[in-house]
Design a protein around this motif. Structure first.
Motif, mmCIF file in Angstrom:
data_model
loop_
_atom_site.group_PDB
_atom_site.id
_atom_site.type_symbol
_atom_site.label_atom_id
_atom_site.label_comp_id
_atom_site.label_asym_id
_atom_site.label_seq_id
_atom_site.Cartn_x
_atom_site.Cartn_y
_atom_site.Cartn_z
ATOM 1 N N ALA A 1 -41.585 27.479 21.767
ATOM 2 C CA ALA A 1 -42.331 27.234 20.529
ATOM 3 C C ALA A 1 -43.818 27.105 20.816
ATOM 4 C CB ALA A 1 -41.821 25.958 19.857
ATOM 5 N N ARG A 2 -44.612 27.665 19.943
ATOM 6 C CA ARG A 2 -46.060 27.693 20.147
ATOM 7 C C ARG A 2 -46.761 26.461 19.604
ATOM 8 N NH1 ARG A 2 -46.780 33.417 17.316
ATOM 9 N NH2 ARG A 2 -45.383 32.270 15.942
ATOM 10 N N ARG A 3 -46.114 25.739 18.704
ATOM 11 C CA ARG A 3 -46.796 24.630 18.048
ATOM 12 C C ARG A 3 -46.207 23.292 18.471
ATOM 13 N NH1 ARG A 3 -47.277 26.265 11.758
ATOM 14 N NH2 ARG A 3 -48.588 24.400 11.799
ATOM 15 N N VAL A 4 -45.748 23.198 19.714
ATOM 16 C CA VAL A 4 -45.086 21.966 20.134
ATOM 17 C C VAL A 4 -46.036 20.765 20.101
ATOM 18 C CG1 VAL A 4 -43.324 23.081 21.534
ATOM 19 C CG2 VAL A 4 -45.529 22.549 22.556
ATOM 20 N N ALA A 5 -47.326 20.981 20.209
ATOM 21 C CA ALA A 5 -48.272 19.871 20.167
ATOM 22 C C ALA A 5 -48.224 19.141 18.830
ATOM 23 C CB ALA A 5 -49.691 20.367 20.449
ATOM 24 N N GLU A 6 -47.707 19.805 17.803
ATOM 25 C CA GLU A 6 -47.621 19.184 16.488
ATOM 26 C C GLU A 6 -46.316 18.426 16.286
ATOM 27 O OE1 GLU A 6 -48.723 21.725 13.233
ATOM 28 O OE2 GLU A 6 -49.843 23.035 14.552
ATOM 29 N N LEU A 7 -45.410 18.474 17.277
ATOM 30 C CA LEU A 7 -44.116 17.824 17.110
ATOM 31 C C LEU A 7 -44.201 16.311 16.929
ATOM 32 C CD1 LEU A 7 -41.679 19.787 19.412
ATOM 33 C CD2 LEU A 7 -41.536 19.487 16.956
ATOM 34 N N PRO A 8 -45.144 15.606 17.588
ATOM 35 C CA PRO A 8 -45.222 14.161 17.313
ATOM 36 C C PRO A 8 -45.444 13.849 15.835
ATOM 37 C CG PRO A 8 -46.405 14.672 19.325
ATOM 38 C CD PRO A 8 -46.011 15.993 18.722
ATOM 39 N N ARG A 9 -46.154 14.731 15.138
ATOM 40 C CA ARG A 9 -46.354 14.509 13.696
ATOM 41 C C ARG A 9 -45.030 14.624 12.942
ATOM 42 N NH1 ARG A 9 -48.747 17.958 9.637
ATOM 43 N NH2 ARG A 9 -49.104 19.554 11.214
ATOM 44 N N LEU A 10 -44.205 15.600 13.333
ATOM 45 C CA LEU A 10 -42.882 15.733 12.719
ATOM 46 C C LEU A 10 -42.013 14.536 13.076
ATOM 47 C CD1 LEU A 10 -40.641 17.266 11.242
ATOM 48 C CD2 LEU A 10 -40.228 18.545 13.357
ATOM 49 N N LEU A 11 -42.074 14.096 14.334
ATOM 50 C CA LEU A 11 -41.264 12.961 14.750
ATOM 51 C C LEU A 11 -41.679 11.690 14.012
ATOM 52 C CD1 LEU A 11 -38.945 12.460 16.724
ATOM 53 C CD2 LEU A 11 -40.638 11.806 18.437
ATOM 54 N N THR A 12 -42.969 11.548 13.743
ATOM 55 C CA THR A 12 -43.438 10.400 12.961
ATOM 56 C C THR A 12 -42.884 10.446 11.544
ATOM 57 O OG1 THR A 12 -45.465 10.285 14.277
ATOM 58 C CG2 THR A 12 -45.479 9.169 12.142
ATOM 59 N N ALA A 13 -42.850 11.640 10.962
ATOM 60 C CA ALA A 13 -42.280 11.785 9.618
ATOM 61 C C ALA A 13 -40.798 11.424 9.612
ATOM 62 C CB ALA A 13 -42.485 13.216 9.119
ATOM 63 N N ILE A 14 -40.088 11.782 10.683
ATOM 64 C CA ILE A 14 -38.673 11.416 10.773
ATOM 65 C C ILE A 14 -38.531 9.914 10.963
ATOM 66 C CG2 ILE A 14 -36.568 11.696 12.140
ATOM 67 C CD1 ILE A 14 -37.486 14.561 12.741
ATOM 68 N N ALA A 15 -39.407 9.318 11.782
ATOM 69 C CA ALA A 15 -39.356 7.870 11.986
ATOM 70 C C ALA A 15 -39.514 7.120 10.661
ATOM 71 C CB ALA A 15 -40.441 7.443 12.967
ATOM 72 N N ALA A 16 -40.370 7.642 9.795
ATOM 73 C CA ALA A 16 -40.572 7.015 8.482
ATOM 74 C C ALA A 16 -39.339 7.154 7.601
ATOM 75 C CB ALA A 16 -41.775 7.624 7.789
ATOM 76 N N ARG A 17 -38.449 8.077 7.952
ATOM 77 C CA ARG A 17 -37.229 8.311 7.171
ATOM 78 C C ARG A 17 -35.971 7.991 7.969
ATOM 79 N NH1 ARG A 17 -40.886 12.109 5.452
ATOM 80 N NH2 ARG A 17 -40.904 12.577 3.205
ATOM 81 N N THR A 18 -36.099 7.309 9.106
ATOM 82 C CA THR A 18 -34.923 7.016 9.908
ATOM 83 C C THR A 18 -33.884 6.282 9.068
ATOM 84 O OG1 THR A 18 -34.145 6.074 12.008
ATOM 85 C CG2 THR A 18 -35.821 4.812 10.797
ATOM 86 N N ALA A 19 -32.619 6.605 9.308
ATOM 87 C CA ALA A 19 -31.484 6.066 8.558
ATOM 88 C C ALA A 19 -31.366 6.656 7.161
ATOM 89 C CB ALA A 19 -31.518 4.539 8.482
ATOM 90 N N GLY A 20 -32.107 7.721 6.886
ATOM 91 C CA GLY A 20 -31.999 8.392 5.599
ATOM 92 C C GLY A 20 -31.351 9.761 5.743
ATOM 93 N N GLU A 21 -31.029 10.369 4.615
ATOM 94 C CA GLU A 21 -30.467 11.713 4.651
ATOM 95 C C GLU A 21 -31.510 12.702 5.171
ATOM 96 O OE1 GLU A 21 -26.835 12.382 1.603
ATOM 97 O OE2 GLU A 21 -28.827 12.541 0.710
ATOM 98 N N LEU A 22 -31.052 13.674 5.918
ATOM 99 C CA LEU A 22 -31.930 14.696 6.453
ATOM 100 C C LEU A 22 -32.162 15.754 5.382
ATOM 101 C CD1 LEU A 22 -33.500 16.186 8.628
ATOM 102 C CD2 LEU A 22 -31.327 17.043 9.536
ATOM 103 N N VAL A 23 -33.354 15.742 4.813
ATOM 104 C CA VAL A 23 -33.736 16.720 3.782
ATOM 105 C C VAL A 23 -34.920 17.505 4.340
ATOM 106 C CG1 VAL A 23 -34.449 17.081 1.399
ATOM 107 C CG2 VAL A 23 -32.970 15.129 1.979
ATOM 108 N N ILE A 24 -34.652 18.711 4.799
ATOM 109 C CA ILE A 24 -35.672 19.520 5.457
ATOM 110 C C ILE A 24 -36.864 19.760 4.546
ATOM 111 C CG2 ILE A 24 -36.172 21.804 6.431
ATOM 112 C CD1 ILE A 24 -34.582 20.021 8.294
ATOM 113 N N GLU A 25 -36.605 19.957 3.257
ATOM 114 C CA GLU A 25 -37.699 20.252 2.328
ATOM 115 C C GLU A 25 -38.708 19.105 2.286
ATOM 116 O OE1 GLU A 25 -34.505 20.505 1.686
ATOM 117 O OE2 GLU A 25 -34.236 22.693 1.519
#
Length: 442
Positions: free
Chosen positions: A237-261
């Motif tokens: 993947a070319r944009r792996v440097a941006e993954l911490p931002r995605l992981l932060t978004a998941i952390a804010a939703r931990t224990a919630g349903e996974l809604v990709i949108e």
């Protein structure tokens, strides 16, 4: 580790290793080594895989593919790399060797099919990584090692609540109630602050000795290394440097349903499929975990969304910039989800120690009624679990357990509301409220 001086990635493995926290996965790993020719011990970087693998292997050879010389040898001549070495052979970060190395191992154990010949550790899921296709089917047993469970961190003597529940369920006959014994236990000494401190610390072995600020520095550095190396290697993947931002978004939703949108709207990775792919990569390297929905039929189950959790609450709070005092604030909206994540991760770890076929699910119906977690036994009976950061045991979550008990009937073995209070309470027939600490004290 200093006890094993290394030359070109190779060293002898013995028992003269530094003292370490006893891992409840150890007897399971030993059993697998008596059963399978190859055992893969997989999990996040810095979760203790190498230490445990070396612990159970006496004699043999240790090879580390993070060592440049060993990596080059494994890539250039994989057959020669694994041939004619004293067994067992421990290969660390085996995913870096690619399919050719796995095929060389396959040839070696087919020629000499002795159980416990190879112990492979990896920080990438070997069965889902797109760069790997060889599964060593019929030859390899796979175990996942998580960061320390709370019981391991605290040195608890108990194997944990899940073990206790499975044993009690196996003893129950008819109207017998082996679960009532929990009501006579002494009050928990754990406090709301102690739970929050556990959440902020997480389970990575290295952080247990660090203060809050140094812990955050370590975990951010660990995330950078995982993203820069492991995710890039398995995905290109070319944009792996941006993954911490995605992981932060998941952390804010931990224990919630996974809604990709919803995640895609937060991070904006081009197409939503790109966001979906990156979510998959995070699970491949054991930074996140999904829990699939339960329903009465596979067809219905497939229509519902999984829940997603950060694999470590310490990483979650680091990403969200939360410390102990902030998380004690009743107005902090992540308090409940992070308490649930603490419980979910502890149960997942205890299920891994158990290794008896019980599966973790969640439940949500079309009207939005949900059960946070379900432990489903191989015979279909289940433990329903709700979690709250509150010190009160009554309320909506207790009512939901009663509703679900009546919905599934005899399959409902026990319902537990884990809460931040101190005493066990019987809420209704087959439904208890228990202090969260009973997870590792029972």
């Amino acid at each position: 580790m200093e006890a094993f001086p290394k030359l070109a990635g190779e060293k002898e493995v013995g028992l003269d290793q530094p003292a370490f926290v006893y891992r409840r996965m150890e007897p399971v790993l030993r059993r697998y080594m008596r059963t399978f020719r190859v055992v893969a011990l997989l999990g996040a970087r810095q979760s203790g895989k190498t230490t445990l693998a070396q612990r159970v292997v006496d004699g043999g050879i240790y090879l580390d593919l993070d060592d440049p010389a060993a990596y080059a040898a494994a890539r250039d001549d994989p057959v020669g790399f694994v041939s004619d070495r004293p067994r067992p052979v421990v290969i660390d970060e085996v995913q870096r060797g690619g399919d050719n190395l796995l095929r060389a191992i396959k040839l070696a154990v087919d020629a000499d099919p002795v159980p416990g010949s190879f112990v492979l550790t990896g920080s990438t899921n070997l069965l889902t990584a797109p760069s790997l296709s060889e599964s060593l089917a019929g030859r390899m047993g796979i175990l996942e090692l998580h960061p320390f469970s709370t019981g391991e961190t605290l040195g608890a003597a108990s194997p944990g609540f899940v073990r206790w529940f499975v044993d009690a369920a196996s003893r129950r006959r008819g109207s017998d109630n082996p679960y009532s014994g929990l009501l006579g236990r002494p009050a928990s000494i754990a406090s709301r602050r102690s739970y929050v401190q556990l959440i902020c610390r997480g389970g990575y072995p290295e952080v247990q000795r660090l203060d809050e600020r140094d812990r955050a520095v370590f975990l951010r550095s660990l995330l950078t290394a995982i993203v820069a190396r492991d995710v890039r290697e398995i995905s290109g993947a070319r944009r792996v440097a941006e993954l911490p931002r995605l992981l932060t978004a998941i952390a804010a939703r931990t224990a919630g349903e996974l809604v990709i949108e919803n995640l895609h709207r937060d991070v904006g990775f081009g197409a939503s499929q790109t966001t979906a792919d990156y979510v998959t990569y995070l699970e491949m390297v054991y930074l996140t975990a999904t829990v699939s929905p339960w329903a009465s039929s596979a067809a219905t189950r497939a229509k519902r969304k999984p829940k997603i959790y950060l694999n470590d609450t310490g990483i979650a709070t680091t990403l969200l910039g939360l410390g102990t005092e902030r998380l004690l604030d009743p107005m902090e909206r992540t308090r409940g989800p992070l308490h649930e994540t603490l419980v979910a991760n502890e149960i997942r770890k205890q299920l891994a120690f158990l290794d008896e076929g019980a599966v973790l699910h969640h439940f949500r119906d079309r009207r939005g009624r949900e059960i946070d977690l379900l432990v489903v036994l191989p015979d279909g009976r289940m433990l329903g679990i709700e979690v709250t950061a509150s010190m009160r045991a009554q309320g909506r979550k207790a009512d939901t357990l009663r509703w679900f008990r009546d919905l599934v009937g005899n399959r409902f073995e026990l319902g537990v509301l884990f809460y931040a209070g101190t005493i066990p309470i019987q809420l209704a027939p087959r439904i208890l409220a228990l202090p969260i600490s009973y997870l590792w004290e029972t």
